[in-house]
Design a protein around this motif. Structure first.
Motif, PDB file in Angstrom:
ATOM      1  N   ALA A  12       0.814  -1.209   0.000  1.00 50.87           N
ATOM      2  CA  ALA A  12       0.000   0.000   0.000  1.00 50.87           C
ATOM      3  C   ALA A  12       0.853   1.266   0.000  1.00 50.87           C
ATOM      4  N   ARG A  13       2.080   1.151   0.446  1.00 51.57           N
ATOM      5  CA  ARG A  13       2.960   2.323   0.512  1.00 51.57           C
ATOM      6  C   ARG A  13       4.232   2.051  -0.261  1.00 51.57           C
ATOM      7  N   TRP A  14       5.329   2.643   0.156  1.00 47.15           N
ATOM      8  CA  TRP A  14       6.597   2.516  -0.550  1.00 47.15           C
ATOM      9  C   TRP A  14       7.413   1.411   0.099  1.00 47.15           C
ATOM     10  N   PRO A  15       7.654   0.330  -0.598  1.00 51.11           N
ATOM     11  CA  PRO A  15       8.373  -0.795   0.005  1.00 51.11           C
ATOM     12  C   PRO A  15       9.879  -0.543   0.087  1.00 51.11           C
ATOM     13  N   LEU A  16      10.476  -1.073   1.129  1.00 49.51           N
ATOM     14  CA  LEU A  16      11.924  -1.057   1.264  1.00 49.51           C
ATOM     15  C   LEU A  16      12.421  -2.403   0.735  1.00 49.51           C
ATOM     16  N   MET A  17      13.210  -2.370  -0.343  1.00 49.68           N
ATOM     17  CA  MET A  17      13.693  -3.609  -0.951  1.00 49.68           C
ATOM     18  C   MET A  17      15.169  -3.485  -1.236  1.00 49.68           C
ATOM     19  N   ILE A  18      15.814  -4.627  -1.344  1.00 52.71           N
ATOM     20  CA  ILE A  18      17.226  -4.670  -1.680  1.00 52.71           C
ATOM     21  C   ILE A  18      17.384  -4.940  -3.167  1.00 52.71           C
ATOM     22  N   ASP A  19      18.533  -4.553  -3.717  1.00 54.26           N
ATOM     23  CA  ASP A  19      18.856  -4.860  -5.098  1.00 54.26           C
ATOM     24  C   ASP A  19      19.232  -6.341  -5.168  1.00 54.26           C
ATOM     25  N   PRO A  20      18.529  -7.128  -5.963  1.00 57.64           N
ATOM     26  CA  PRO A  20      18.766  -8.572  -5.948  1.00 57.64           C
ATOM     27  C   PRO A  20      19.967  -9.044  -6.740  1.00 57.64           C
ATOM     28  N   GLN A  21      20.695  -8.166  -7.379  1.00 55.17           N
ATOM     29  CA  GLN A  21      21.786  -8.599  -8.248  1.00 55.17           C
ATOM     30  C   GLN A  21      22.867  -9.352  -7.473  1.00 55.17           C
ATOM     31  N   LEU A  22      23.398 -10.358  -8.127  1.00 55.61           N
ATOM     32  CA  LEU A  22      24.496 -11.198  -7.628  1.00 55.61           C
ATOM     33  C   LEU A  22      24.137 -12.003  -6.376  1.00 55.61           C
ATOM     34  N   GLN A  23      22.871 -12.332  -6.198  1.00 54.69           N
ATOM     35  CA  GLN A  23      22.468 -13.172  -5.067  1.00 54.69           C
ATOM     36  C   GLN A  23      22.288 -14.629  -5.454  1.00 54.69           C
ATOM     37  N   GLY A  24      22.440 -14.956  -6.693  1.00 52.97           N
ATOM     38  CA  GLY A  24      22.326 -16.337  -7.133  1.00 52.97           C
ATOM     39  C   GLY A  24      20.966 -16.721  -7.352  1.00 52.97           C
TER      40      GLY A  24
END
Length: 119
Positions: free
Chosen positions: A107-119
């Motif tokens: 519903a709002r602005w999610p806090l997410m990580i950049d998924p690159q290089l996580q396999g």
């Protein structure tokens, strides 16, 4: 035809009993998983969310009925949505797809990580 309809009604009623647990799992995933890495998301799902909902933790007091093999990504999205995201150049790895599901269902602005290089 009537017998097929009766079987489908029984099937839908059984799935309706699992809906509250599935919704709790999906909402917990959207609310709490975005800022964590792939490894920790899997750990959070397998060691906290599912055991709590299934009643495997003392504090859960019996748990809630939940679909066998419930997966938040599949509860929140369809195969067509995931394919559309991939066609729009979203990487097809699981973390990117999970981030897409979180972004489209919060519903709002999610806090997410950049998924690159996580396999």
């Amino acid at each position: 035809e009537g017998a097929r309809w009766e079987r489908e009604i029984v099937n839908l009623r059984a799935r309706l009993q699992l809906l509250p647990g599935d919704v709790l799992l999906a909402s917990a995933f959207v609310s709490y998983s975005g800022c964590f890495s792939k490894r920790f998301r899997a750990e959070l799902l397998q060691e906290t969310f599912l055991p709590f909902l299934e009643g495997g933790m003392e504090v859960s007091k019996g748990g809630v009925a939940i679909s066998a093999g419930a997966d938040p990504l599949h509860l929140l999205t369809t195969e067509a949505e995931r394919a559309a995201w991939a066609s729009e150049c979203l990487p097809a790895d699981r973390v990117s797809m999970e981030n897409g599901a979180i972004a489209t269902h919060c519903a709002r602005w999610p806090l997410m990580i950049d998924p690159q290089l996580q396999g």
